[in-house]
Design a protein around this motif. Sequence first.
Motif, PDB file in Angstrom:
ATOM      1  N   ILE A 297       0.858  -1.181   0.000  1.00  0.00           N
ATOM      2  CA  ILE A 297       0.000   0.000   0.000  1.00  0.00           C
ATOM      3  C   ILE A 297       0.892   1.228   0.000  1.00  0.00           C
ATOM      4  O   ILE A 297       1.764   1.375   0.871  1.00  0.00           O
ATOM      5  N   TYR A 298       0.678   2.091  -0.980  1.00  0.00           N
ATOM      6  CA  TYR A 298       1.505   3.289  -1.095  1.00  0.00           C
ATOM      7  C   TYR A 298       0.659   4.522  -0.802  1.00  0.00           C
ATOM      8  O   TYR A 298      -0.415   4.703  -1.374  1.00  0.00           O
ATOM      9  N   VAL A 299       1.174   5.373   0.101  1.00  0.00           N
ATOM     10  CA  VAL A 299       0.484   6.619   0.460  1.00  0.00           C
ATOM     11  C   VAL A 299       1.236   7.774  -0.178  1.00  0.00           C
ATOM     12  O   VAL A 299       2.363   8.083   0.219  1.00  0.00           O
ATOM     13  N   PRO A 300       0.651   8.441  -1.182  1.00  0.00           N
ATOM     14  CA  PRO A 300       1.344   9.558  -1.835  1.00  0.00           C
ATOM     15  C   PRO A 300       1.571  10.715  -0.866  1.00  0.00           C
ATOM     16  O   PRO A 300       0.758  10.969   0.028  1.00  0.00           O
ATOM     17  N   THR A 301       2.651  11.421  -1.057  1.00  0.00           N
ATOM     18  CA  THR A 301       2.892  12.650  -0.294  1.00  0.00           C
ATOM     19  C   THR A 301       1.944  13.732  -0.806  1.00  0.00           C
ATOM     20  O   THR A 301       1.358  13.596  -1.895  1.00  0.00           O
ATOM     21  N   PRO A 302       1.774  14.810  -0.047  1.00  0.00           N
ATOM     22  CA  PRO A 302       0.931  15.905  -0.552  1.00  0.00           C
ATOM     23  C   PRO A 302       1.390  16.409  -1.918  1.00  0.00           C
ATOM     24  O   PRO A 302       0.561  16.744  -2.772  1.00  0.00           O
ATOM     25  N   GLU A 303       2.704  16.446  -2.133  1.00  0.00           N
ATOM     26  CA  GLU A 303       3.224  16.911  -3.417  1.00  0.00           C
ATOM     27  C   GLU A 303       2.879  15.932  -4.532  1.00  0.00           C
ATOM     28  O   GLU A 303       2.517  16.343  -5.654  1.00  0.00           O
ATOM     29  N   GLU A 304       2.968  14.651  -4.235  1.00  0.00           N
ATOM     30  CA  GLU A 304       2.621  13.645  -5.242  1.00  0.00           C
ATOM     31  C   GLU A 304       1.130  13.659  -5.553  1.00  0.00           C
ATOM     32  O   GLU A 304       0.721  13.521  -6.716  1.00  0.00           O
ATOM     33  N   LYS A 305       0.326  13.857  -4.528  1.00  0.00           N
ATOM     34  CA  LYS A 305      -1.112  13.912  -4.776  1.00  0.00           C
ATOM     35  C   LYS A 305      -1.464  15.140  -5.611  1.00  0.00           C
ATOM     36  O   LYS A 305      -2.348  15.081  -6.474  1.00  0.00           O
ATOM     37  N   GLU A 306      -0.788  16.236  -5.382  1.00  0.00           N
ATOM     38  CA  GLU A 306      -1.012  17.433  -6.189  1.00  0.00           C
ATOM     39  C   GLU A 306      -0.624  17.182  -7.643  1.00  0.00           C
ATOM     40  O   GLU A 306      -1.272  17.693  -8.567  1.00  0.00           O
ATOM     41  N   ALA A 307       0.399  16.364  -7.863  1.00  0.00           N
ATOM     42  CA  ALA A 307       0.802  16.024  -9.229  1.00  0.00           C
ATOM     43  C   ALA A 307      -0.302  15.245  -9.940  1.00  0.00           C
ATOM     44  O   ALA A 307      -0.569  15.465 -11.129  1.00  0.00           O
ATOM     45  N   PHE A 308      -0.955  14.331  -9.224  1.00  0.00           N
ATOM     46  CA  PHE A 308      -2.093  13.600  -9.796  1.00  0.00           C
ATOM     47  C   PHE A 308      -3.219  14.582 -10.153  1.00  0.00           C
ATOM     48  O   PHE A 308      -3.847  14.476 -11.219  1.00  0.00           O
ATOM     49  N   ARG A 309      -3.451  15.519  -9.256  1.00  0.00           N
ATOM     50  CA  ARG A 309      -4.521  16.492  -9.487  1.00  0.00           C
ATOM     51  C   ARG A 309      -4.214  17.354 -10.713  1.00  0.00           C
ATOM     52  O   ARG A 309      -5.089  17.615 -11.537  1.00  0.00           O
ATOM     53  N   GLU A 310      -2.979  17.777 -10.820  1.00  0.00           N
ATOM     54  CA  GLU A 310      -2.581  18.604 -11.960  1.00  0.00           C
ATOM     55  C   GLU A 310      -2.694  17.829 -13.270  1.00  0.00           C
ATOM     56  O   GLU A 310      -3.105  18.374 -14.295  1.00  0.00           O
ATOM     57  N   ALA A 311      -2.327  16.558 -13.226  1.00  0.00           N
ATOM     58  CA  ALA A 311      -2.354  15.742 -14.444  1.00  0.00           C
ATOM     59  C   ALA A 311      -3.761  15.551 -14.984  1.00  0.00           C
ATOM     60  O   ALA A 311      -3.947  15.298 -16.179  1.00  0.00           O
ATOM     61  N   THR A 312      -4.746  15.662 -14.105  1.00  0.00           N
ATOM     62  CA  THR A 312      -6.141  15.470 -14.534  1.00  0.00           C
ATOM     63  C   THR A 312      -6.939  16.763 -14.467  1.00  0.00           C
ATOM     64  O   THR A 312      -8.173  16.736 -14.515  1.00  0.00           O
ATOM     65  N   SER A 313      -6.259  17.897 -14.389  1.00  0.00           N
ATOM     66  CA  SER A 313      -6.961  19.175 -14.254  1.00  0.00           C
ATOM     67  C   SER A 313      -7.803  19.497 -15.486  1.00  0.00           C
ATOM     68  O   SER A 313      -8.780  20.245 -15.408  1.00  0.00           O
ATOM     69  N   GLY A 314      -7.457  18.916 -16.609  1.00  0.00           N
ATOM     70  CA  GLY A 314      -8.238  19.132 -17.820  1.00  0.00           C
ATOM     71  C   GLY A 314      -9.604  18.479 -17.788  1.00  0.00           C
ATOM     72  O   GLY A 314     -10.443  18.728 -18.665  1.00  0.00           O
ATOM     73  N   MET A 315      -9.860  17.654 -16.778  1.00  0.00           N
ATOM     74  CA  MET A 315     -11.147  16.976 -16.670  1.00  0.00           C
ATOM     75  C   MET A 315     -12.300  17.962 -16.506  1.00  0.00           C
ATOM     76  O   MET A 315     -13.409  17.726 -16.999  1.00  0.00           O
ATOM     77  N   GLN A 316     -12.052  19.061 -15.826  1.00  0.00           N
ATOM     78  CA  GLN A 316     -13.135  20.026 -15.622  1.00  0.00           C
ATOM     79  C   GLN A 316     -13.534  20.696 -16.928  1.00  0.00           C
ATOM     80  O   GLN A 316     -14.717  20.900 -17.200  1.00  0.00           O
ATOM     81  N   ASP A 317     -12.542  21.005 -17.766  1.00  0.00           N
ATOM     82  CA  ASP A 317     -12.861  21.554 -19.088  1.00  0.00           C
ATOM     83  C   ASP A 317     -13.591  20.512 -19.924  1.00  0.00           C
ATOM     84  O   ASP A 317     -14.534  20.839 -20.659  1.00  0.00           O
ATOM     85  N   TRP A 318     -13.136  19.282 -19.840  1.00  0.00           N
ATOM     86  CA  TRP A 318     -13.792  18.198 -20.581  1.00  0.00           C
ATOM     87  C   TRP A 318     -15.254  18.070 -20.164  1.00  0.00           C
ATOM     88  O   TRP A 318     -16.140  17.972 -21.025  1.00  0.00           O
ATOM     89  N   TYR A 319     -15.506  18.109 -18.860  1.00  0.00           N
ATOM     90  CA  TYR A 319     -16.884  17.995 -18.368  1.00  0.00           C
ATOM     91  C   TYR A 319     -17.730  19.166 -18.877  1.00  0.00           C
ATOM     92  O   TYR A 319     -18.859  18.974 -19.358  1.00  0.00           O
ATOM     93  N   THR A 320     -17.192  20.369 -18.786  1.00  0.00           N
ATOM     94  CA  THR A 320     -17.941  21.561 -19.201  1.00  0.00           C
ATOM     95  C   THR A 320     -18.294  21.501 -20.683  1.00  0.00           C
ATOM     96  O   THR A 320     -19.402  21.874 -21.088  1.00  0.00           O
ATOM     97  N   GLU A 321     -17.361  21.007 -21.487  1.00  0.00           N
ATOM     98  CA  GLU A 321     -17.643  20.879 -22.920  1.00  0.00           C
ATOM     99  C   GLU A 321     -18.765  19.880 -23.185  1.00  0.00           C
ATOM    100  O   GLU A 321     -19.554  20.053 -24.126  1.00  0.00           O
ATOM    101  N   GLN A 322     -18.837  18.853 -22.338  1.00  0.00           N
ATOM    102  CA  GLN A 322     -19.844  17.820 -22.539  1.00  0.00           C
ATOM    103  C   GLN A 322     -21.210  18.218 -21.992  1.00  0.00           C
ATOM    104  O   GLN A 322     -22.249  17.999 -22.628  1.00  0.00           O
ATOM    105  N   TYR A 323     -21.221  18.800 -20.781  1.00  0.00           N
ATOM    106  CA  TYR A 323     -22.463  18.955 -20.046  1.00  0.00           C
ATOM    107  C   TYR A 323     -22.740  20.372 -19.553  1.00  0.00           C
ATOM    108  O   TYR A 323     -23.725  20.599 -18.852  1.00  0.00           O
ATOM    109  N   GLY A 324     -21.878  21.325 -19.879  1.00  0.00           N
ATOM    110  CA  GLY A 324     -22.077  22.683 -19.403  1.00  0.00           C
ATOM    111  C   GLY A 324     -21.459  22.895 -18.029  1.00  0.00           C
ATOM    112  O   GLY A 324     -20.993  21.964 -17.379  1.00  0.00           O
ATOM    113  N   ALA A 325     -21.469  24.145 -17.580  1.00  0.00           N
ATOM    114  CA  ALA A 325     -20.769  24.509 -16.341  1.00  0.00           C
ATOM    115  C   ALA A 325     -21.677  24.586 -15.126  1.00  0.00           C
ATOM    116  O   ALA A 325     -21.194  24.747 -13.997  1.00  0.00           O
TER     117      ALA A 325
END
Length: 347
Positions: A297-325
């Motif tokens: 079991i691996y527990v990411p550091t806060p910095e590593e978790k932020e990297a995951f968040r940044e890598a998927t930050s485009g998801m909000q734009d993707w959602y808005t394009e599909q379903y509105g804001a």
Amino acid sequence: MDKTTLTNTRNLMGAGLAALLMLGGMAEAQTMRVALLSGEEDEDYDGALVLKNYVESRTDGEIRVEIFPGGQFCGSYRECLEAVSNGTLQGAISTIGGFGNLFPQAQVLDLPYMFANDRVAECVFDGPFTAQLRDGVLEEIPGLRLMAIGNTGGWRNIATTDKQVTSPEDVQGLKLRTIPADIQQEMVRQMGGNPTPVAWPEVYTSLGTGVVEGTKNGITDIINMNFQDHLKNVTLDGHAYMGALWWMSQDFWNGLDDTQKRVVHDGFQHLKTVTRALPMRQEIDAYREFEEAGGEIYVPTPEEKEAFREATSGMQDWYTEQYGAEWLNTLQSAISTCEESIAAELQ
């Protein structure tokens, strides 16, 4: 007719009348059928039992609750929700993804890394957001009433058969099992992975044969399905709170009087409490069992978790394009309010 005979006759008539009244009361009792796809070992079933006990005892049997676990009544979330909407069923549960097939905007709740922790997620689901979602759904699906949002399995994490994931770069090229929902697949794509939709009953074999190299699930689901036979790593990135949406037939609700509505509403709130607490308790044993099976079991550091968040930050734009804001803005506002409220507890 002598006095003794008259008395006996009256007693018999009284008993007969009482029996008729009891039968009449039984005939008037309303039946609330609640369907689950999960089995009796799941927290959803425990929650449904609490609902049943609360409603039946507080209405003195005026409302009977029948529980149909394990897909006995309907075989998919869509089928269950359609049955609730048309009144064939009176209650059912769905995951966020399962409901997204009928009301795609609700997939906003599956956007990754939106909720910082359980407190924030549950604050949002206990606040005005849920009432807004209920009303929004009723406008489009008039027969479907949202009663509560609980939990079904804790948090969704990344689990793999071989390669340990400590950063978004580790996901690149990985064949990760997802549900058919577009939003789940898009998240894996944005990290460079290869999303592979696989039906739930086929996941175990797919992990064993290499059809997929990992999955996105909660630890209790992993253990319940014996996925630890193949999965060797779990990364606690916590990308999604596994919300459980509990539904009721609007027609059934409209047929209740105010006292009954209060009991049924409160019953769902108690159900919600149980389904949130049980996964927290069950995951303690589940993580231990996973490690005993040789898993890490691996527990990411806060910095590593932020990297995951940044890598998927485009998801909000993707959602808005599909379903509105609209729903994204509504959810973000609710999250901000809850985060401020929780932070204020420390002042």
